[in-house]
Design a protein around this motif. Structure first.
Motif, PDB file in Angstrom:
ATOM      1  N   ALA A  54      15.166 -60.280  -2.234  1.00 43.62           N
ATOM      2  CA  ALA A  54      16.205 -60.928  -1.411  1.00 43.62           C
ATOM      3  C   ALA A  54      16.058 -62.452  -1.408  1.00 43.62           C
ATOM      4  O   ALA A  54      15.136 -63.001  -2.013  1.00 43.62           O
ATOM      5  N   TYR A  55      16.983 -63.120  -0.702  1.00 45.33           N
ATOM      6  CA  TYR A  55      16.957 -64.579  -0.633  1.00 45.33           C
ATOM      7  C   TYR A  55      16.210 -65.061   0.608  1.00 45.33           C
ATOM      8  O   TYR A  55      15.511 -66.061   0.590  1.00 45.33           O
ATOM      9  N   GLU A  56      16.405 -64.316   1.683  1.00 47.53           N
ATOM     10  CA  GLU A  56      15.680 -64.660   2.908  1.00 47.53           C
ATOM     11  C   GLU A  56      15.717 -63.445   3.844  1.00 47.53           C
ATOM     12  O   GLU A  56      16.568 -62.565   3.695  1.00 47.53           O
ATOM     13  N   ARG A  75      19.058 -61.068   3.665  1.00 49.09           N
ATOM     14  CA  ARG A  75      20.292 -61.445   2.975  1.00 49.09           C
ATOM     15  C   ARG A  75      19.932 -61.357   1.510  1.00 49.09           C
ATOM     16  O   ARG A  75      19.019 -62.038   1.036  1.00 49.09           O
ATOM     17  N   GLY A  76      20.592 -60.454   0.790  1.00 51.84           N
ATOM     18  CA  GLY A  76      20.196 -60.244  -0.594  1.00 51.84           C
ATOM     19  C   GLY A  76      21.135 -59.331  -1.336  1.00 51.84           C
ATOM     20  O   GLY A  76      22.259 -59.099  -0.885  1.00 51.84           O
ATOM     21  N   VAL A 124      25.692 -53.621  -0.631  1.00 56.95           N
ATOM     22  CA  VAL A 124      25.535 -54.349  -1.896  1.00 56.95           C
ATOM     23  C   VAL A 124      26.128 -55.760  -1.768  1.00 56.95           C
ATOM     24  O   VAL A 124      27.200 -55.938  -1.205  1.00 56.95           O
ATOM     25  N   ASN A 125      25.380 -56.717  -2.299  1.00 55.93           N
ATOM     26  CA  ASN A 125      25.733 -58.149  -2.270  1.00 55.93           C
ATOM     27  C   ASN A 125      25.689 -58.787  -0.876  1.00 55.93           C
ATOM     28  O   ASN A 125      26.063 -59.941  -0.709  1.00 55.93           O
ATOM     29  N   GLU A 126      25.239 -58.053   0.097  1.00 51.79           N
ATOM     30  CA  GLU A 126      25.100 -58.634   1.443  1.00 51.79           C
ATOM     31  C   GLU A 126      23.656 -58.592   1.923  1.00 51.79           C
ATOM     32  O   GLU A 126      23.067 -59.607   2.256  1.00 51.79           O
ATOM     33  N   GLY A 127      23.082 -57.405   1.923  1.00 51.16           N
ATOM     34  CA  GLY A 127      21.684 -57.334   2.341  1.00 51.16           C
ATOM     35  C   GLY A 127      21.270 -55.962   2.821  1.00 51.16           C
ATOM     36  O   GLY A 127      22.058 -55.015   2.801  1.00 51.16           O
ATOM     37  N   THR A 128      20.024 -55.899   3.262  1.00 50.33           N
ATOM     38  CA  THR A 128      19.426 -54.621   3.638  1.00 50.33           C
ATOM     39  C   THR A 128      18.720 -54.763   4.977  1.00 50.33           C
ATOM     40  O   THR A 128      18.116 -55.796   5.260  1.00 50.33           O
ATOM     41  N   THR A 129      18.807 -53.718   5.773  1.00 47.17           N
ATOM     42  CA  THR A 129      18.035 -53.657   7.009  1.00 47.17           C
ATOM     43  C   THR A 129      17.148 -52.422   6.977  1.00 47.17           C
ATOM     44  O   THR A 129      17.619 -51.312   6.730  1.00 47.17           O
TER      45      THR A 129
END
Lengths: 137, 111
Positions: A54-56, A75-76, A124-129
């Motif tokens: 991820a990015y952050e 965010r990833g 997808v294209n947003e992120g993971t929790t």
């Protein structure tokens, strides 16, 4: 009690820093040692996933008298197929990340083994929790 | 046996983390896959690996291993050695390969 830690995507020299902070806090609070050992494995793997993919991200730790709940939000790129990602040995890590000894496809399985309840939500294209809960009793 | 005694018996070079030489050794673990070590190594074990980058110290510290042995004369990177000193977890080095050092370690502390 609630604690928050930032996780920097792509920065392997800091990978594990947030997990280490949480471990210190849990030790200070006299949480059972065998429980800390399990939690730490899950925390580290989740932290490294943010760093590697991820990015952050952010690690939120909620501590009550009955359980510890850790939520890692990033965010990833997200995970297109969560059940595939859960399979031991499956990884989308880059060759560089694999050379360091990461990306063996053991991260999510390690998390599952070392917490009592695991929930993963990803776009997808947003992120993971990733939310993991461990009960004290 | 503690790390210092092991260092003498296996003729290991001490690269960093000298303050942790008194750690008692409770066994050994071998892997170059960090998640494997994270998931399966136990507190007090000696970890044999060829990885030299800083992340091995994050693992070593979180798992509270007794020491790390680097094979084939590998040395820790500068930032790895610094964390080893801070965390007081020794990084040792051997000219032997993983097979040879594992055999010798097992002879000493295996059952």
């Amino acid at each position: 009690m609630e604690f928050n830690f930032n996780i920097e995507g792509g920065n392997f020299s800091h990978a594990g820093a947030a997990s280490s902070e949480v471990k210190k806090v849990l030790k200070q609070l006299n949480v059972d040692v065998s429980l800390i050992k399990r939690i730490v494995v899950a925390l580290y793997e989740a932290e490294v996933n943010v760093v590697a993919h991820a990015y952050e991200g952010m690690m939120k730790v909620v501590l009550s008298s009955d359980f510890i709940e850790v939520t890692i939000t990033d965010r990833g790129p997200g995970i297109p197929d969560i059940s595939l990602a859960m399979k031991e040995g499956y990884s989308t890590a880059s060759p560089q990340v694999r050379e360091m000894g990461f990306g063996a496809g053991m991260g999510l399985p390690n998390i599952k083994k070392n917490c009592d309840k695991l929930e993963i939500v990803s776009k997808v294209n947003e992120g993971t929790t990733v939310k993991m809960t461990t009960f004290f009793s | 046996m503690n790390v210092k005694e092991l260092t003498d018996k296996l003729e290991l070079t001490i690269c960093s983390g000298e303050q942790g030489l008194t750690h008692e050794i409770k066994g050994g673990y071998i892997s170059d896959l960090l998640s494997d070590v994270m998931g399966n190594a136990k507190e007090g074990q000696v970890w044999i690996t060829l990885q030299t980058h800083k992340n091995i110290m994050a693992i070593a510290s979180l798992k509270e291993v007794a020491a790390i042995i680097l094979v084939k004369s590998r040395k820790p990177e500068q930032d790895t050695a610094e964390v080893s000193n801070d965390e007081q977890i020794p990084i040792l080095s051997t000219p032997l390969d993983t097979f040879e050092i594992a055999g010798r370690l097992y002879k000493l502390i295996g059952d």
